[in-house]
Write a protein that holds these residues in place. Structure first.
Motif, PDB file in Angstrom:
ATOM      1  N   ILE A   5       4.799  38.250 -32.070  1.00 58.61           N
ATOM      2  CA  ILE A   5       4.681  38.418 -33.594  1.00 58.61           C
ATOM      3  C   ILE A   5       6.053  39.019 -33.962  1.00 58.61           C
ATOM      4  CG2 ILE A   5       3.795  39.499 -35.425  1.00 58.61           C
ATOM      5  CD1 ILE A   5       1.286  39.480 -34.130  1.00 58.61           C
ATOM      6  N   GLN A   6       6.650  40.162 -33.282  1.00 56.84           N
ATOM      7  CA  GLN A   6       7.885  40.430 -33.730  1.00 56.84           C
ATOM      8  C   GLN A   6       9.010  39.547 -33.449  1.00 56.84           C
ATOM      9  OE1 GLN A   6       9.176  43.898 -31.363  1.00 56.84           O
ATOM     10  NE2 GLN A   6      11.162  44.061 -32.277  1.00 56.84           N
ATOM     11  N   LYS A   7       8.990  38.915 -32.205  1.00 56.51           N
ATOM     12  CA  LYS A   7      10.039  37.752 -31.960  1.00 56.51           C
ATOM     13  C   LYS A   7      10.003  36.506 -33.135  1.00 56.51           C
ATOM     14  CE  LYS A   7       9.944  38.309 -26.824  1.00 56.51           C
ATOM     15  NZ  LYS A   7       9.545  37.544 -25.745  1.00 56.51           N
ATOM     16  N   ASN A   8       8.776  36.053 -33.563  1.00 52.40           N
ATOM     17  CA  ASN A   8       8.808  34.984 -34.609  1.00 52.40           C
ATOM     18  C   ASN A   8       9.395  35.766 -35.853  1.00 52.40           C
ATOM     19  OD1 ASN A   8       7.476  32.442 -33.897  1.00 52.40           O
ATOM     20  ND2 ASN A   8       6.381  33.976 -32.655  1.00 52.40           N
ATOM     21  N   ILE A   9       9.059  36.937 -36.155  1.00 51.23           N
ATOM     22  CA  ILE A   9       9.480  37.435 -37.572  1.00 51.23           C
ATOM     23  C   ILE A   9      11.136  37.557 -37.098  1.00 51.23           C
ATOM     24  CG2 ILE A   9       9.576  39.638 -38.772  1.00 51.23           C
ATOM     25  CD1 ILE A   9       6.746  40.237 -37.943  1.00 51.23           C
ATOM     26  N   ASP A  13      14.154  32.912 -41.009  1.00 45.55           N
ATOM     27  CA  ASP A  13      14.681  33.372 -42.222  1.00 45.55           C
ATOM     28  C   ASP A  13      13.923  33.721 -43.379  1.00 45.55           C
ATOM     29  OD1 ASP A  13      17.102  34.148 -40.966  1.00 45.55           O
ATOM     30  OD2 ASP A  13      17.913  31.987 -41.274  1.00 45.55           O
ATOM     31  N   THR A  14      12.848  32.704 -43.357  1.00 42.45           N
ATOM     32  CA  THR A  14      11.826  32.651 -44.462  1.00 42.45           C
ATOM     33  C   THR A  14      10.655  32.786 -43.831  1.00 42.45           C
ATOM     34  OG1 THR A  14      13.146  30.894 -45.758  1.00 42.45           O
ATOM     35  CG2 THR A  14      11.062  31.161 -46.252  1.00 42.45           C
ATOM     36  N   GLN A  72       8.566  24.526 -45.467  1.00 43.15           N
ATOM     37  CA  GLN A  72       9.309  23.717 -44.439  1.00 43.15           C
ATOM     38  C   GLN A  72      10.238  24.766 -43.476  1.00 43.15           C
ATOM     39  OE1 GLN A  72      11.093  20.100 -46.016  1.00 43.15           O
ATOM     40  NE2 GLN A  72       9.015  19.725 -47.156  1.00 43.15           N
ATOM     41  N   ASN A  73      10.284  24.778 -42.387  1.00 39.75           N
ATOM     42  CA  ASN A  73      11.162  25.705 -41.375  1.00 39.75           C
ATOM     43  C   ASN A  73      10.757  26.880 -41.870  1.00 39.75           C
ATOM     44  OD1 ASN A  73      12.472  23.344 -40.443  1.00 39.75           O
ATOM     45  ND2 ASN A  73      13.610  23.276 -42.246  1.00 39.75           N
ATOM     46  N   SER A  74       9.878  27.242 -42.167  1.00 41.42           N
ATOM     47  CA  SER A  74       9.271  28.812 -42.346  1.00 41.42           C
ATOM     48  C   SER A  74       8.384  29.145 -41.422  1.00 41.42           C
ATOM     49  CB  SER A  74       8.832  29.120 -43.744  1.00 41.42           C
ATOM     50  OG  SER A  74       7.488  28.442 -44.020  1.00 41.42           O
ATOM     51  N   LEU A  75       8.227  30.669 -41.197  1.00 37.77           N
ATOM     52  CA  LEU A  75       7.281  31.394 -40.539  1.00 37.77           C
ATOM     53  C   LEU A  75       5.956  31.549 -41.547  1.00 37.77           C
ATOM     54  CD1 LEU A  75       5.905  32.793 -38.033  1.00 37.77           C
ATOM     55  CD2 LEU A  75       7.141  34.784 -38.841  1.00 37.77           C
ATOM     56  N   ASP A 113      -0.488  29.259 -34.410  1.00 37.74           N
ATOM     57  CA  ASP A 113       0.167  29.065 -33.247  1.00 37.74           C
ATOM     58  C   ASP A 113       0.354  30.245 -32.216  1.00 37.74           C
ATOM     59  OD1 ASP A 113       1.156  26.391 -33.727  1.00 37.74           O
ATOM     60  OD2 ASP A 113       2.343  27.328 -35.317  1.00 37.74           O
ATOM     61  N   VAL A 114       0.132  31.625 -33.088  1.00 42.78           N
ATOM     62  CA  VAL A 114      -0.229  32.886 -32.503  1.00 42.78           C
ATOM     63  C   VAL A 114      -1.180  33.500 -33.122  1.00 42.78           C
ATOM     64  CG1 VAL A 114       1.048  34.987 -32.165  1.00 42.78           C
ATOM     65  CG2 VAL A 114       2.521  32.904 -31.849  1.00 42.78           C
ATOM     66  N   ASN A 115      -2.115  33.945 -32.158  1.00 45.07           N
ATOM     67  CA  ASN A 115      -3.527  34.485 -32.801  1.00 45.07           C
ATOM     68  C   ASN A 115      -3.385  35.647 -32.463  1.00 45.07           C
ATOM     69  OD1 ASN A 115      -4.875  32.071 -34.222  1.00 45.07           O
ATOM     70  ND2 ASN A 115      -4.177  31.303 -32.174  1.00 45.07           N
ATOM     71  N   TRP A 116      -3.366  36.955 -33.443  1.00 51.63           N
ATOM     72  CA  TRP A 116      -3.650  38.383 -33.164  1.00 51.63           C
ATOM     73  C   TRP A 116      -4.855  38.614 -33.577  1.00 51.63           C
ATOM     74  CZ3 TRP A 116      -1.448  43.416 -35.246  1.00 51.63           C
ATOM     75  CH2 TRP A 116      -1.995  44.554 -34.525  1.00 51.63           C
ATOM     76  N   VAL A 117      -6.059  38.524 -33.076  1.00 52.95           N
ATOM     77  CA  VAL A 117      -7.388  38.884 -33.468  1.00 52.95           C
ATOM     78  C   VAL A 117      -8.145  40.029 -32.813  1.00 52.95           C
ATOM     79  CG1 VAL A 117      -9.627  37.710 -34.286  1.00 52.95           C
ATOM     80  CG2 VAL A 117      -7.505  36.459 -34.213  1.00 52.95           C
ATOM     81  N   ASP A 118      -8.542  41.098 -33.566  1.00 56.44           N
ATOM     82  CA  ASP A 118      -9.102  42.128 -32.750  1.00 56.44           C
ATOM     83  C   ASP A 118     -10.185  42.781 -33.826  1.00 56.44           C
ATOM     84  OD1 ASP A 118      -9.847  44.642 -31.705  1.00 56.44           O
ATOM     85  OD2 ASP A 118      -7.769  44.912 -30.834  1.00 56.44           O
TER      86      ASP A 118
END
Length: 315
Positions: A5-9, A13-14, A72-75, A113-118
């Protein structure tokens, strides 16, 4: 997972943060707190929070308008949302470069694409706080603490529910340590309009309880309109029936449109999310929701809720 998650953040840029439809304090608290944390750590990034603006929760944070092109092109980070169809968005999020899901409900739809579920967390706000402990660039400010505390006491009903743990109370203490006005937040979550007060009186005068301890109220559209509720105010009355000591599980049924019913399911100790899922909804074991499209389905759902108590009696 948090490293990813940190890497994606850091990569995008958006960043656009979404949450579920019919938001509650945890949804908006998690959304606004995460946005604040990212903005404070990475001031050069464009960070947006969006969804239908709910005036009754504006005290936590306001939403922003985001153009379809911005996705588009955002996270995209979706918080407190169990499945994709509950995301408060018209579908623009699907054009994002990457989607991250952060949620504490049962993982019935790993749409990210990344799922952090707890499910061990009492609220999504607790999970967002954990990011502060794990990501060195994130700091806890009073602004983010205010949002997170709002989310935690919203989903635990001010520490009433069984999901409240030592971790919950410890995190709440750390948030209070920043100097936020915890009394002000509790008062915000407790206060109601005169319209809601009259609706509570109506519910107490008209709800029913079966022999098994299943409580219910069905509010048809013409009746609901008489109370002139603002969006989101109906949620204030959902816990009410559960305060009756003879009630074990309960529902509040509200007709949103002709033959379209919102059903809020709650329980003190019998798991009810399976009933919600059967009717196209979902949620926590003791707090779930669903939409149904006929009175026949409403009555079928009621039978299932009643039978849960009967099955428990026979164990």
């Amino acid at each position: 997972m948090i490293d990813e998650i940190q890497k994606n953040i850091e990569q995008y840029d958006t960043i656009i943060i979404l949450r579920h439809q019919n938001p509650d304090p945890d949804a908006i608290g998690s959304q606004t707190a995460l946005a604040t944390m990212i903005r404070e750590a990475y001031p050069q990034k464009n960070v947006y929070i969006t969804g239908i603006d709910l005036p009754v929760l504006d005290w936590i944070g306001n939403m922003q308008n985001v153009s379809p092109e911005t996705y588009q092109n955002s996270l995209v980070i979706a918080v407190d949302t169990a499945n994709a169809r509950r995301i408060d968005n018209n579908g623009e999020y699907k054009t994002a470069a990457k989607i991250v899901k952060i949620d504490h409900h049962p993982n019935v739809d790993p749409f990210g694409d990344v799922n952090w579920v707890d499910e061990t967390f009492s609220s999504c706000a607790e999970m967002i706080y954990t990011l502060i402990e794990k990501i060195s660039t994130f700091k806890l400010s009073k602004k983010s603490a205010y949002s997170l505390y709002s989310g935690i006491i919203g989903d635990t009903n001010r520490f009433l529910y069984a999901e409240t743990t030592y971790q919950t109370l410890n995190i709440a203490a750390q948030l209070a340590k920043t100097g936020i006005d915890i009394s002000e937040i509790s008062l915000h979550e407790d206060e109601m309009s005169s319209h809601v007060a009259r609706l509570e009186a109506y519910i107490l005068d008209n709800f029913k309880v079966t022999d098994s301890g299943f409580g219910y109220i069905i509010i048809r559209k013409d009746t609901l309109e008489k109370f002139h509720l603002a969006d989101g105010e109906l949620d204030h009355v959902v816990p009410l029936i559960g305060r009756i000591n003879s009630v074990n599980n309960w529902i509040v049924v509200s007709e949103k449109d002709l033959n379209r019913f919102r059903v809020n399911l709650r329980s003190k100790n019998v798991s009810i999310n399976g009933v919600a899922e059967k009717f196209g909804g979902g949620g926590h074991p003791l707090a779930s929701g669903a939409y149904v499209c006929s009175m026949n389905d409403v009555h079928a759902l009621m039978d299932d809720m009643d039978n849960l108590n009967k099955q428990k009696e026979n164990i």
